[in-house]
Design an enzyme around this catalytic site. Structure first.
Site, PDB file in Angstrom:
ATOM      1  N   GLY A  38     118.692  50.284  24.819  1.00  0.00           N
ATOM      2  CA  GLY A  38     117.299  50.487  25.194  1.00  0.00           C
ATOM      3  C   GLY A  38     116.609  51.382  24.197  1.00  0.00           C
ATOM      4  N   PHE A  42     110.542  58.005  21.851  1.00  0.00           N
ATOM      5  CA  PHE A  42     111.189  59.001  20.998  1.00  0.00           C
ATOM      6  C   PHE A  42     112.709  58.924  21.047  1.00  0.00           C
ATOM      7  CE2 PHE A  42     107.211  60.805  22.691  1.00  0.00           C
ATOM      8  CZ  PHE A  42     106.478  60.750  21.525  1.00  0.00           C
ATOM      9  N   ASP A 156     109.371  60.260  36.734  1.00  0.00           N
ATOM     10  CA  ASP A 156     109.315  58.984  36.008  1.00  0.00           C
ATOM     11  C   ASP A 156     110.210  57.945  36.683  1.00  0.00           C
ATOM     12  OD1 ASP A 156     108.301  57.369  33.998  1.00  0.00           O
ATOM     13  OD2 ASP A 156     109.626  58.126  32.427  1.00  0.00           O
TER      14      ASP A 156
HETATM   15  P1  ADP Z   1     113.322  57.005  27.307  1.00  0.00           P
HETATM   16  O1  ADP Z   1     113.094  58.445  27.583  1.00  0.00           O
HETATM   17  O2  ADP Z   1     113.090  56.641  25.877  1.00  0.00           O
HETATM   18  O3  ADP Z   1     112.650  56.077  28.267  1.00  0.00           O
HETATM   19  P2  ADP Z   1     115.816  56.416  28.699  1.00  0.00           P
HETATM   20  O4  ADP Z   1     116.739  57.538  29.016  1.00  0.00           O
HETATM   21  O5  ADP Z   1     115.002  55.882  29.819  1.00  0.00           O
HETATM   22  O6  ADP Z   1     114.902  56.838  27.466  1.00  0.00           O
HETATM   23  O7  ADP Z   1     116.646  55.239  28.026  1.00  0.00           O
HETATM   24  C1  ADP Z   1     115.973  54.086  27.546  1.00  0.00           C
HETATM   25  C2  ADP Z   1     116.686  52.852  28.062  1.00  0.00           C
HETATM   26  O8  ADP Z   1     118.037  52.828  27.556  1.00  0.00           O
HETATM   27  C3  ADP Z   1     116.826  52.763  29.571  1.00  0.00           C
HETATM   28  O9  ADP Z   1     115.666  52.217  30.151  1.00  0.00           O
HETATM   29  C4  ADP Z   1     118.045  51.850  29.701  1.00  0.00           C
HETATM   30  O10 ADP Z   1     117.690  50.499  29.507  1.00  0.00           O
HETATM   31  C5  ADP Z   1     118.930  52.286  28.518  1.00  0.00           C
HETATM   32  N1  ADP Z   1     119.879  53.329  28.948  1.00  0.00           N
HETATM   33  C6  ADP Z   1     119.611  54.658  29.059  1.00  0.00           C
HETATM   34  N2  ADP Z   1     120.692  55.329  29.494  1.00  0.00           N
HETATM   35  C7  ADP Z   1     121.674  54.420  29.668  1.00  0.00           C
HETATM   36  C8  ADP Z   1     123.031  54.495  30.138  1.00  0.00           C
HETATM   37  N3  ADP Z   1     123.562  55.658  30.499  1.00  0.00           N
HETATM   38  N4  ADP Z   1     123.750  53.344  30.206  1.00  0.00           N
HETATM   39  C9  ADP Z   1     123.195  52.166  29.860  1.00  0.00           C
HETATM   40  N5  ADP Z   1     121.917  52.031  29.427  1.00  0.00           N
HETATM   41  C10 ADP Z   1     121.164  53.134  29.313  1.00  0.00           C
HETATM   42 MG    MG Z   2     113.013  55.699  30.267  1.00  0.00          MG
END
Ligand code: ADP
Ligand code: MG
Length: 327
Positions: A38, A42, A156
């Protein structure tokens, strides 16, 4: 939980963490595997395998400089909040933290089932049944009740930040992305909130104080989307979406809720209430008959999206929200 001396008194950010920040090479301890999991504004998240153990993880690479500003503080806050919730099984666990000159890398538990977003907008045979939604919403509420008991607001809550341990068979919830989260004790102001307007509560649009109830609104939106495949407030553009939210313009018609129980609709109605003080709390939600009652008969398949008028947009194209607020 950290005591108040660890708080940044201005805006609810936590500034002290327990994790050791490693400065040795992430790459020498982990292999990156597969494609990106994903990506946000940032951060980029990639699957990786720890060389020493063979265990799979998700590595979130967070840029320290954003728009020319040092954002290390925000990342430390994200880490501190993850640490404070480590006892709850429905919050993603943090394994390790690395720092390079330009990035901080959070090595997280890998949630192999991906975002619940995919199943919210899926066709009939892949969409959630009401029984699935009941189980998943219980888990989300259990995680959020834990956060709220510890005075943490997520801010969020949306399907892109709710992951599954597996998709087939449907696994358990992992709440991720504490990038906007705050500690509520001592919050005097929240300066900037970025997010997806579809899930944002009216008080945020009105520059009124945020509280744990702000998350509860988003959970109402979430339950609506999980049950119907439709986003209740999404308009043609940002302005229309905001207007729909501030007027609490929600369609509860049989059309939209075909095959969904009345108890589910009643549950959503306890959350999509403009006055935050009148909204149900996470603990109250867990007592609602929709979630606390005996298992309900199978509600049948959810309506397909071909029949639905509008579907939620993908995270990339979703309307974006930037609000400057001062409380
Ligand atoms: P941002 O702050 O950029 O939105 P996120 O923490 O939401 O970052 O991570 C972005 C995306 O990455 C999530 O929407 C998900 O699809 C994927 N992702 C994040 N953490 C995990 C995880 N622990 N395992 C699998 N996919 C993840
Ligand atoms: Mg996110």
């Amino acid at each position: 939980m950290p005591d108040s001396s660890m708080m940044d008194n201005r805006n609810g950010m936590v500034s002290k963490i327990q994790s050791r920040i490693r400065t040795d090479s992430f790459k020498s301890n982990y292999d990156l595997v597969g494609k990106e999991l994903g990506r946000g504004k940032f951060a980029v998240v990639k699957k990786c395998v720890e060389k020493a153990t063979g265990n799979e993880h998700a590595a979130k690479f967070l840029r320290k400089r954003r728009k020319g500003e040092d954002c290390r503080r925000d990342i430390i806050n994200e880490i501190a909040i993850l640490e404070s919730a480590k006892a709850n099984p429905f919050v993603v666990s943090l394994h390790e933290v690395y720092e390079t000159t330009s990035e901080i890398i959070l090595v997280l538990e890998y949630a192999a089932g991906g975002e619940i977003f995919n199943q919210c907008v899926a066709d009939n045979d892949e969409a959630f049944t009401e029984k699935d939604v009941i189980r998943l919403v219980r888990q989300i509420l259990s995680g959020v009740a834990y956060l709220h008991r510890n005075n943490v607001v997520h801010l969020d809550m949306k399907p892109q930040n709710l992951l599954l341990t597996s998709s087939r068979p449907l696994g358990d919830i992992r709440i991720v992305d504490f990038g906007l989260s705050r500690r509520m004790d001592n919050v005097k102001e929240v300066r900037e909130i970025l997010g997806t307007p579809e899930y944002v509560a009216p008080e945020i649009l009105n520059y009124e104080p945020i509280s744990t109830a702000t998350d509860m609104w988003s959970i109402g939106v979430l339950a609506y989307v999980m049950l119907t495949g439709e986003s209740p407030f999404l308009g043609e553009d940002k302005q229309e979406t905001f207007l729909n939210i501030s007027q609490v313009n929600v369609d509860y018609s049989q059309d939209v809720f075909e095959g969904v129980s009345n108890l589910a609709v009643d549950f959503i109605k306890t959350l999509l209430i403009k006055n935050p003080r009148k909204r149900a709390t996470a603990e109250e939600c867990l007592q609602h008959p929709w979630l606390s009652g005996p298992p309900q008969p199978h509600a049948g398949l959810l309506p397909s999206l071909e029949e639905a008028e509008s579907e939620p947009e993908s995270p990339d194209s979703a309307q974006e929200l930037v609000i400057m607020a001062s409380y």
